[in-house]
Design an enzyme around this catalytic site. Structure first.
Site, PDB file in Angstrom:
ATOM      1  N   HIS A  31       7.820  19.397 -12.686  1.00 42.75           N
ATOM      2  CA  HIS A  31       7.855  18.066 -12.078  1.00 42.75           C
ATOM      3  C   HIS A  31       7.305  17.021 -13.047  1.00 42.75           C
ATOM      4  O   HIS A  31       6.097  16.783 -13.073  1.00 42.75           O
ATOM      5  CB  HIS A  31       7.022  18.066 -10.799  1.00 42.75           C
ATOM      6  CG  HIS A  31       7.480  19.072  -9.790  1.00 42.75           C
ATOM      7  ND1 HIS A  31       7.207  20.420  -9.897  1.00 42.75           N
ATOM      8  CD2 HIS A  31       8.211  18.922  -8.645  1.00 42.75           C
ATOM      9  CE1 HIS A  31       7.746  21.056  -8.868  1.00 42.75           C
ATOM     10  NE2 HIS A  31       8.354  20.177  -8.092  1.00 42.75           N
ATOM     11  N   HIS A 266      11.728  13.563  -9.996  1.00 47.37           N
ATOM     12  CA  HIS A 266      10.637  14.226  -9.265  1.00 47.37           C
ATOM     13  C   HIS A 266      10.425  15.660  -9.749  1.00 47.37           C
ATOM     14  O   HIS A 266       9.319  16.039 -10.108  1.00 47.37           O
ATOM     15  CB  HIS A 266      10.918  14.242  -7.755  1.00 47.37           C
ATOM     16  CG  HIS A 266      10.118  15.271  -7.019  1.00 47.37           C
ATOM     17  ND1 HIS A 266       8.902  14.993  -6.445  1.00 47.37           N
ATOM     18  CD2 HIS A 266      10.331  16.592  -6.799  1.00 47.37           C
ATOM     19  CE1 HIS A 266       8.412  16.095  -5.895  1.00 47.37           C
ATOM     20  NE2 HIS A 266       9.260  17.085  -6.103  1.00 47.37           N
ATOM     21  N   GLU A 417      -7.575  22.865  13.920  1.00 48.32           N
ATOM     22  CA  GLU A 417      -7.702  24.222  13.371  1.00 48.32           C
ATOM     23  C   GLU A 417      -7.311  24.279  11.900  1.00 48.32           C
ATOM     24  O   GLU A 417      -7.989  24.921  11.081  1.00 48.32           O
ATOM     25  CB  GLU A 417      -6.831  25.206  14.170  1.00 48.32           C
ATOM     26  CG  GLU A 417      -7.259  25.394  15.619  1.00 48.32           C
ATOM     27  CD  GLU A 417      -6.754  24.284  16.539  1.00 48.32           C
ATOM     28  OE1 GLU A 417      -5.955  23.429  16.085  1.00 48.32           O
ATOM     29  OE2 GLU A 417      -7.154  24.260  17.719  1.00 48.32           O
ATOM     30  N   HIS A 479      -1.654  31.274  25.701  1.00 45.01           N
ATOM     31  CA  HIS A 479      -2.972  31.616  25.175  1.00 45.01           C
ATOM     32  C   HIS A 479      -3.138  33.115  24.911  1.00 45.01           C
ATOM     33  O   HIS A 479      -4.231  33.577  24.655  1.00 45.01           O
ATOM     34  CB  HIS A 479      -4.062  31.145  26.152  1.00 45.01           C
ATOM     35  CG  HIS A 479      -4.276  29.661  26.113  1.00 45.01           C
ATOM     36  ND1 HIS A 479      -3.240  28.767  26.259  1.00 45.01           N
ATOM     37  CD2 HIS A 479      -5.399  28.916  25.911  1.00 45.01           C
ATOM     38  CE1 HIS A 479      -3.721  27.532  26.174  1.00 45.01           C
ATOM     39  NE2 HIS A 479      -5.030  27.595  25.955  1.00 45.01           N
TER      40      HIS A 479
END
Ligand SMILES: Cc1ncc(C[n+]2csc(CCOP(=O)(O)OP(=O)(O)O)c2C)c(N)n1
Ligand SMILES: [Mg+2]
Length: 714
Positions: A31, A266, A417, A479
């Site tokens: 890159h 890029h 999280e 869950h």
């Protein structure tokens, strides 16, 4: 391009550009765009503002530099090479090749001076938040009036990609709330990502967004104007009690006459013709990888780095004279990274207590007890939870919450999280702290790529994943972790331990902390359930298996790094004491065995669970029998819709309800709220699952009946 007033620094920046161009050209991949666009900012930052010593990349009070847009790695390698780190030109020539010290994306432990492994966009930024938090916590713990031994910044480069990623919100929102004032993010605002102009998919007002987080934002810096960059960086160094975002307008591929500003530059080599044109445009007459001596001299940071470190060393000696105990603790934790002197005795005594108590408690409670016992012994422990402290039980009486401008040893990470996990990587990479953090096992998916990065970097982060049970009745299938343990085990270098009782839990904690010695240690996860242990004979199970390998909770512990040591420790413990306190999991297993005599369904379920990966057969059922029977992914047993259940939808809810209904087994007595009319238990499903327990032909009959019963009227 004319030589202008910025000539010298522009030439120095061009050295970075050309190294990136030539290395990408040689590797035929890479890159070049971001290094070319950010070279001017990098030159000013690294030559005028970054505090570092190339001769000692581990000097504790160095500034941390993180390249969160890791695809710009050649920028970092150019900087490390030119400033004098142990990264010779030959390594740059082998950019992106196997065993090169200049890998495709920066990797900690491979390249001296690289602070963290980056590549998954956004995570470097969250790592940097962890590092800045570590700096702040250690400064509060160790600095004393007139003795500032911890005083460094964390600089992090981010691109559009990093800021598009959701984790940037998690990490930066927390950084703003905690007022991490030594954190400076430098945004490469070039308006381009792989697909083209980001305006079409990234229209955020980024400065306003960061201001809303409580950051100081320095807007509209021309990323190719040296004096503007310098002024902005100077301003960023002033402490305003908030992190800083520096928005630098840059042109991707700056210097390339035909490709600058477009997305082609890029992630692909410029091509020979464009390289030649760029050389000319940049007034860079030298051949590939040839850096003139005066440019090298101007870049070399070894002398000034050594001076800075020597000054710090003197300050530390003064500190050590004034505060010998603190200095010794600092050396142990930050320089030597060893366990405290009283560790062996203290932890052994605490373990003996656990054995003597023989408590029958939920393993997460046992985990909390272990934390409570070990926290005073290991002051570098820093706990936390993603807003489930009271459920994960990751705090202890000596836990102090981390708050803005206050020291603490328990981070309320909020419902973040992924951010928590990536920031814990940053905390441990910084040094001086041993993080552990909790969430429900089922949400480990949210953390997953950061867990993978812990493993890749061999960081001994401790993840405490609780509620490891499909019997989380009242919360429902969202869950219920099913595939989570197995999938965590698929991560190379990742240890997953499932302690089944108080003793195993304590030993797991003990072993986890002992393996904290350095970056070669793998991360650990502790999976804790929430059931209660009941007196059951567990010895047989245990003697066959390692930690977490007892009873129904099969782990294959011996095959997991470190499990052998834990196993050996448990073996040592068991022989003199014989039967140990029993485990919840094993108890459930034993209970299941009793009940299974009464009902064939449970007998089958029990047989499935006893296998090594007990949910594998369930998966087979899903993709095989259940799918054939036309079960919908939600497990409600509707007639076939034509779509087969997807790979993530395991109808365990159906299993659970069917089990309950079929045999009256109440895994969560008094909490079966979902077992009402809305519980989703369909008569057809019940028949189906009953049939599952019998044989294939019964299954097929039941499936046919279910289909017929629910076939839409013609
Ligand atoms: C999590 C993640 N998703 C996707 C990628 C693949 N990727 C690498 S660079 C990039 C574009 C990033 O855009 P930007 O940060 O603006 O970089 P620039 O084009 O400006 O160099 C993408 C999608 C990645 N590295 N990490
Ligand atoms: Mg971009």
């Amino acid at each position: 391009m004319k030589r202008d007033a910025n000539f010298t620094s522009r030439t120095l920046a061009n050295a970075l550009r050309m190294l990136a161009i030539d290395a990408v050209e040689q590797a035929r991949s890479g890159h070049p765009g971001a290094p070319m666009g950010m070279a001017d900012v990098a030159e000013v930052l690294w030559r005028l503002h970054l505090k570092h010593n190339p001769a000692d990349p581990h000097w504790p009070d160095r500034d941390r530099f993180v390249l969160s847009n890791g695809h710009a790695s050649m920028l970092h390698y150019g900087l490390l090479h030119l400033t004098g780190y142990d990264l010779p030109l030959d390594e740059l020539k082998r950019f992106r090749q196997l065993h090169s010290r200049a890998p495709g994306h920066p990797e900690v432990g491979i390249t001296p001076g690289v602070e963290t492994t980056t590549g998954p966009l956004g995570q470097g930024l969250a790592n940097a938040v962890g590092m800045a938090l570590a700096e702040q916590l250690l400064a509060r713990e160790f600095n004393r009036d007139g003795h500032t031994i911890i005083d460094h910044r964390t600089w992090v480069y981010v691109g559009d990609g990093c800021l598009m990623e959701g984790i940037s919100h998690e990490a930066c929102s927390l950084a703003g709330t905690l007022g991490l004032s030594k954190l400076v993010a430098i945004y490469d605002d070039n308006g381009i990502s792989i697909d083209g102009e980001v305006a079409h998919w990234f229209g955020d007002d980024t400065p306003a967004r960061f201001e809303a987080y409580g950051w100081r934002v320095i807007r509209g810096v021309d990323g190719h104007d040296r004096s503007a960059i310098d002024a902005a960086l100077q301003m960023a160094r002033e402490d305003v009690g908030r992190p800083t975002l520096l928005c630098c307008k840059t042109v991707i591929g700056w210097g390339s006459p035909h490709k600058a500003g477009g997305h082609d530059v890029h992630g692909a080599p410029l091509g020979a013709d464009e390289v030649a044109a760029t050389r000319q445009a940049l007034h860079w007459p030298w051949p590939a990888f040839d850096i003139p001596d005066d440019v090298r001299v101007a870049w070399d940071a070894r002398e000034v780095g050594a001076l800075r470190q020597a000054n710090w060393q003197r300050a530390f000696q003064d500190y050590a004279r004034a505060f010998p105990e603190l200095a010794a603790e600092f050396e142990r934790r930050v320089l030597r990274r060893t366990l405290p002197p009283g560790w062996q005795q203290g932890s052994a005594a605490a373990l003996q207590k656990v054995i003597d108590q023989a408590a029958s408690i939920a393993s997460r409670k046992a985990s909390q007890n272990a934390i409570a016992a070990l926290l005073p012994l290991v002051p570098e422990l820093i706990g936390g939870s993603a807003d489930l402290t009271g459920s994960n039980l990751t705090d202890a009486p000596t836990s102090v919450p981390v708050r803005r401008a206050l020291w603490g040893n328990h981070v309320n990470w909020g419902v973040r999280e992924f951010g928590m996990s990536a920031a814990m990587n940053g905390l441990i990479l910084h040094g001086g702290l041993q993080p552990y953090g909790g969430t429900f096992l089922v949400f480990s998916d949210y953390s997953r790529n950061a867990v993978r990065m812990s493993a890749l970097m061999k960081l001994p982060v401790i993840y405490v994943f609780t509620h490891d049970s499909i019997a989380l009745g009242e919360d429902g299938p969202t869950h219920q972790p099913v595939e989570h343990v197995a999938s965590l085990r698929l991560i190379p270098g990742n240890s997953v331990w499932r302690p089944c009782d108080a003793v195993e839990t304590f030993v797991a904690w003990q072993a986890a902390i002992e393996r904290r010695g350095g970056p070669s240690d793998p991360p650990r996860r502790l999976c804790a359930g929430r059931g209660r242990a009941t007196p059951t004979d567990l010895a047989g199970h245990r003697l066959r298996s390692g930690v977490g390998d007892a009873g129904a909770h099969r782990t294959g512990g011996g095959r997991h790094p470190g499990a052998g040591r834990v196993h050996a420790q448990l073996q040592r413990l068991r022989s003199p004491v014989g039967r140990l306190p029993r485990g919840r999991a094993a108890a459930r297993c034993a209970g299941a065995r009793d009940r299974s005599r009464r009902h064939p369904f449970l007998a089958r379920l029990h047989r499935l669970r006893r296998r090594r990966h007990w949910h594998r057969p369930l998966r087979r059922l899903r993709t095989g029998s259940a799918a054939r029977a036309g079960l919908r992914p939600d497990g409600r047993g509707r007639a076939a819709t034509g779509a087969r259940p997807g790979p993530t939808a395991i109808p365990l809810k159906g299993v659970r309800h069917a089990v309950r209904a079929a045999v009256g087994c109440r895994w969560n007595p008094g909490r079966n709220r979902t077992l009402g009319p809305s519980g989703g238990l369909q008569p057809g499903l019940l028949r189906l699952w009953r049939a599952l327990a019998l044989d294939g032909s019964a299954l097929r009959r039941a499936a046919r009946r279910a289909r017929r019963a629910r076939a839409p009227a013609a």
